[in-house]
Design a protein around this motif. Structure first.
Motif: not given
Length: 279
Positions: A4-8, A31-36, A184-188, A214-219
């Motif tokens: 995806i291009d944008n993840l918040k 609880s978290a809101l994911v905007e992908a 969630i797969n991001t450009k990073k 895929q490689n994991v960038y963040a957790a």
């Protein structure tokens, strides 16, 4: 798996609050809101649901606009928000995705005292209020966003001590097969979001790599290390620091790993109520 291009990711309920402006509230739970890109996913609904309602309104987030609800597991500090009529009213009719074991009668043995800590809704009640999808397998919810399904164990520690399910008047050890994450797969690279991480954050990372290639960038999220001995926490922190670029322990992770990770300011993510983290 497309990226995806944008993840918040915005934290709506957690034990800790990061900001006084606007004034927000916390409680034990998550609880978290994911905007992908343009897809909105609510990951867990917190403990009482009150912080979820209050904080989302203060932050200008309309829960009515989300596309999916994902439950990380069946414990009440992540599903108890469904006992709140305001939460159910705002989310009614949404697609809800969880593991089939999420409805098991979950019990905690806390210092010899048994306590029910399961879902406030039965499966029948849930199906009347939401469009329910249950899966033990990985499921791509939208382009670049995967529901992990049942997390495979690779020999790393998992965190199920004191947890049971009640069945036919007997207690059985709960192996927490319903403990699921979002990949969630991001450009990073992959961003992993966990609720409590009962499966073990190192098992979750290994599983994410296997099912996505895929490689994991963040957790970020709950790593359930709050009751672990110092030596174990240090070992996990070392593995995370060596293998990830961004790390955000929250909820049940415990203060020790927060302290260790926060010393590495380039990798540290503050995951607490009010924080919006973009990738």
């Amino acid at each position: 798996m497309k990226s995806i291009d944008n993840l918040k990711i915005t934290i709506l309920s957690d034990n800790f609050v990061s900001t006084l402006i606007p004034p927000l509230i916390g409680e034990w739970g998550f609880s978290a809101l994911v905007e992908a890109d343009d897809v909105k996913i609510l990951y867990d609904v917190g403990n009482s649901g009150y912080p979820l309602i209050y904080n989302s309104e203060k932050l200008g987030i309309k829960l009515e606009d989300i596309d999916f609800i994902v439950l990380s597991h069946g414990h009440s500090d992540h599903t108890g928000g469904f006992s709140n009529n305001d939460v159910v009213t705002k989310l009614k009719g949404k697609m809800l995705i969880a593991h089939p074991s999420v409805f098991e009668k979950k019990v905690l043995n806390w210092s010899g005292k048994l306590e029910y800590i399961g879902m406030p809704l039965t499966r029948d009640e849930t199906e009347k209020k939401f469009n329910l999808i249950l899966s033990s397998e990985p499921l791509e919810i939208s382009n670049g966003v995967m529901f992990s399904g049942e997390v495979k164990r690779y020999g790393y520690n998992e965190y199920t001590s004191g947890l049971y399910t009640s069945s036919n008047s007997s207690l059985l050890k709960d192996s927490m097969k319903d403990d699921v994450a979002l990949y969630i797969n991001t450009k990073k690279g992959l961003v992993i979001l966990t609720g409590c991480g009962h499966s073990g954050i190192l098992n979750i990372i290994t599983h994410a790599k296997e099912v996505t290639n895929q490689n994991v960038y963040a957790a970020l999220g709950g790593f359930h290390l709050l009751s672990s001995p110092k030596e174990h926490v240090e070992k996990v922190a070392d593995e995370l620091t060596k293998n990830l670029q961004k790390i955000g322990p929250a909820h049940c992770s415990g203060n020790m790993i927060k302290s260790i990770i926060s010393e590495n300011k380039e990798k540290w993510l503050d995951v607490s109520v009010g924080k919006s983290i973009s990738f």
